[in-house]
Enzyme design. Structure first.
Site, short mmCIF file in Angstrom:
data_model
loop_
_atom_site.label_atom_id
_atom_site.label_comp_id
_atom_site.label_asym_id
_atom_site.label_seq_id
_atom_site.Cartn_x
_atom_site.Cartn_y
_atom_site.Cartn_z
N GLU A 39 -6.31 14.55 -5.95
CA GLU A 39 -6.93 13.30 -6.41
C GLU A 39 -6.97 12.24 -5.32
OE1 GLU A 39 -4.91 13.63 -10.87
OE2 GLU A 39 -3.96 12.43 -9.32
N CYS A 89 -5.85 -21.81 -2.54
CA CYS A 89 -4.88 -22.88 -2.51
C CYS A 89 -3.48 -22.29 -2.52
CB CYS A 89 -5.10 -23.77 -3.72
SG CYS A 89 -5.36 -25.43 -3.20
N1 LLP Z 1 -3.73 9.96 -8.62
C1 LLP Z 1 -2.88 9.16 -9.30
C2 LLP Z 1 -2.27 9.65 -10.53
C3 LLP Z 1 -2.61 7.88 -8.81
O1 LLP Z 1 -1.76 7.10 -9.47
C4 LLP Z 1 -3.24 7.43 -7.62
C5 LLP Z 1 -2.98 6.09 -7.10
C6 LLP Z 1 -4.13 8.29 -6.96
C7 LLP Z 1 -4.35 9.56 -7.49
C8 LLP Z 1 -4.88 7.92 -5.72
O2 LLP Z 1 -4.04 7.63 -4.67
P1 LLP Z 1 -4.68 7.43 -3.21
O3 LLP Z 1 -5.24 8.75 -2.76
O4 LLP Z 1 -5.73 6.40 -3.33
O5 LLP Z 1 -3.54 6.97 -2.38
N2 LLP Z 1 -2.94 -0.47 -4.94
C9 LLP Z 1 -2.17 0.32 -3.98
C10 LLP Z 1 -2.29 1.79 -4.23
C11 LLP Z 1 -1.88 2.17 -5.63
C12 LLP Z 1 -2.13 3.61 -5.89
C13 LLP Z 1 -1.90 3.94 -7.34
N3 LLP Z 1 -2.17 5.29 -7.68
C14 LLP Z 1 -2.62 -0.06 -2.58
O6 LLP Z 1 -3.48 -0.90 -2.44
O7 LLP Z 1 -2.10 0.47 -1.61
#
Ligand code: LLP
Length: 440
Positions: A294, A369
């Site tokens: 994913e 702000c």
């Molecule tokens: N699968 C599941 C179950 C997840 O919870 C996530 C991300 C992904 C896949 C995708 O992860 P990626 O490949 O994008 O790392 N807002 C944070 C990241 C939070 C990720 C949450 N879950 C940031 O800006 O670094």
């Protein structure tokens, strides 16, 4: 091994940023700033690259690439996902609605979330989603009830916590059970969940899922996770004389944000993941299951940049006598919360001209702000940067627009897709009228 920070279609000519041949000045004139620009071909190439690498590495054991919508989604991007033939991971009813509006085959939708509402579950089952990933005992009962009500049998995975703190190795990788997601393998909660799912004929347990973290830059943690999930597949086989056919090892693959950073590339990650899974299955005398992944950030992150216009420049003398230049742009923490929330680091380039002026210690800040409204805490930038200059920040595709807010009643920026020398809005800028519309 790629170290590029910019979308594939970006080039700099005499200091001027171009994407697909369109200059930063033209983009700013046509679409205003701040704005996100996405390189459509790069997005599609990265999505298909992960799919190709999964299929080449796993062969007949390849499951699906589920693009993690939380990184960034819009109806148009959902159409690109559908056209690329990959699946999508959604974690709310809202993301599900966008995926369906974009024409993604429901069978290729996987539904996540640690607190899915009954309505979200019913909509997902009714839409015919391929998989629901179960995160609590309550949910097992709720999904079974929805399936019964709709006269369906729903395929499900169980989300498991393999007890790993990403970025770490096994010696210190045992403790991370204290999270809201999933069922812990070590405590036996995972086994209880398996027994629970098996009570419901409306549920077809297909296998296990884990997602160990995000912006991970080495493969060790994935190996440990795969090993522990496969250990549980073996226990299941021994207990019930049947093997579950699927594993989903989540996302989390890291990208480059700063000059010199190296991303985890699909063509390197997936062969490594395959041999890790194969070895663990050999040890457990299991058939290799179908493996899905994913990636969110690794697909969309590098395909976008944010374009800002400089509004003010101010020199502040610190106690040490040092001078720090504060350069304020027309966005900030409402379009990129990651620096304030996670201490995330970015870089920027002057986008509308070249400069040979000496570099000065600078801080790139927004217009909110709030003192913490910082885009880049410490960076050396040309001393002649002035109001009206354009600054581009690369690698803002993941968790930039998707985590944007209306803080200070700033309308959220648009997303503009660029392809074959043409730029078009795929998600329009919010207006003050949009904001006022919510008031009763
Ligand atoms: N699968 C599941 C179950 C997840 O919870 C996530 C991300 C992904 C896949 C995708 O992860 P990626 O490949 O994008 O790392 N807002 C944070 C990241 C939070 C990720 C949450 N879950 C940031 O800006 O670094």
């Amino acid at each position: 091994m790629s170290t590029s920070l910019w979308p594939a279609g970006v080039s700099f000519n005499n200091g001027v940023l171009h994407i697909s041949g369109i200059s930063a000045q033209t983009l700013a004139k046509d679409f205003a700033t701040p704005a996100f620009f996405i390189d459509e071909d790069d997005f599609r190439a990265r999505a298909m690259g992960w799919n190709k690498a999964l299929n080449q590495s796993f062969g007949s054991n390849a499951g699906n690439v589920y693009y993690a919508a939380k990184a960034f989604i819009s109806v148009e991007v959902a159409r690109w996902i559908a056209a690329c033939g990959i699946g999508i991971d959604v974690c709310t009813g809202g993301e599900l609605a966008v995926a369906l509006a974009g024409g993604i085959d429901p069978q290729k939708i996987e539904v996540h979330g640690n607190n899915k509402s009954v309505s979200e579950i019913e909509r997902a089952v009714a839409a015919g989603v391929g998989t629901i990933v179960m995160d609590s005992l309550f949910e097992i009962e709720r999904v079974a009830a929805a399936a019964r009500k709709l006269g369906k049998r729903q395929r499900v995975l169980l989300r498991l916590t393999p007890g790993i703190e990403a970025h770490t190795h096994e010696s210190i990788a045992t403790a991370h059970e204290d999270v809201k997601f999933g069922f812990s393998i070590a405590s036996g909660a995972a086994w209880n969940a398996i027994l629970e799912v098996r009570k419901y004929p409306e549920l077809e347990l297909r296998g296990f899922h884990s997602h160990i973290g995000s912006q991970i830059l080495n493969m060790d943690s994935f190996e440990i996770a795969a090993d522990r999930l496969i250990g549980l597949l073996a226990k299941f086989r021994d207990e019930f004389s049947a093997q579950l056919p699927e594993l989903d090892l989540g996302g989390g693959y890291g990208i480059a944000y700063l000059p010199g950073d190296v991303e985890l590339e699909a063509s390197e990650v997936l062969p490594a993941l395959y041999s890790q899974v194969k070895n663990a299955c050999e040890r457990a005398k299991l058939d290799i299951p179908k493996v899905s992944i994913e990636p969110g950030r690794a697909i969309v992150g590098p395909t976008m940049f944010t374009l800002y216009e400089v509004g003010t420049v101010k020199d502040v003398t610190l106690e040490s006598g040092k001078v720090r230049r504060y350069i304020s742009v027309d966005g900030g923490m409402s379009d990129n919360i990651r620096p304030s929330l996670y201490g995330a680091k970015y870089t920027t380039s002057l986008a509308n001209r070249s400069s040979s002026a000496p570099l000065v210690d600078s801080r790139l800040v927004g217009k909110h702000c709030e003192t913490g409204d910082i885009v880049i805490r410490d960076i050396e930038l040309p001393s002649d940067i002035a109001p009206g200059d354009l600054l581009a920040v690369p690698a803002t595709g993941a968790y930039g627009r998707s985590m944007a807010s209306n803080y200070n009643h700033i309308p959220r920026p648009p997303v503009i897709a660029v392809k074959d020398g043409k730029a078009r809005v795929i998600l329009r800028r919010e207006s003050e009228a949009d904001l006022l519309n919510l008031d009763i």
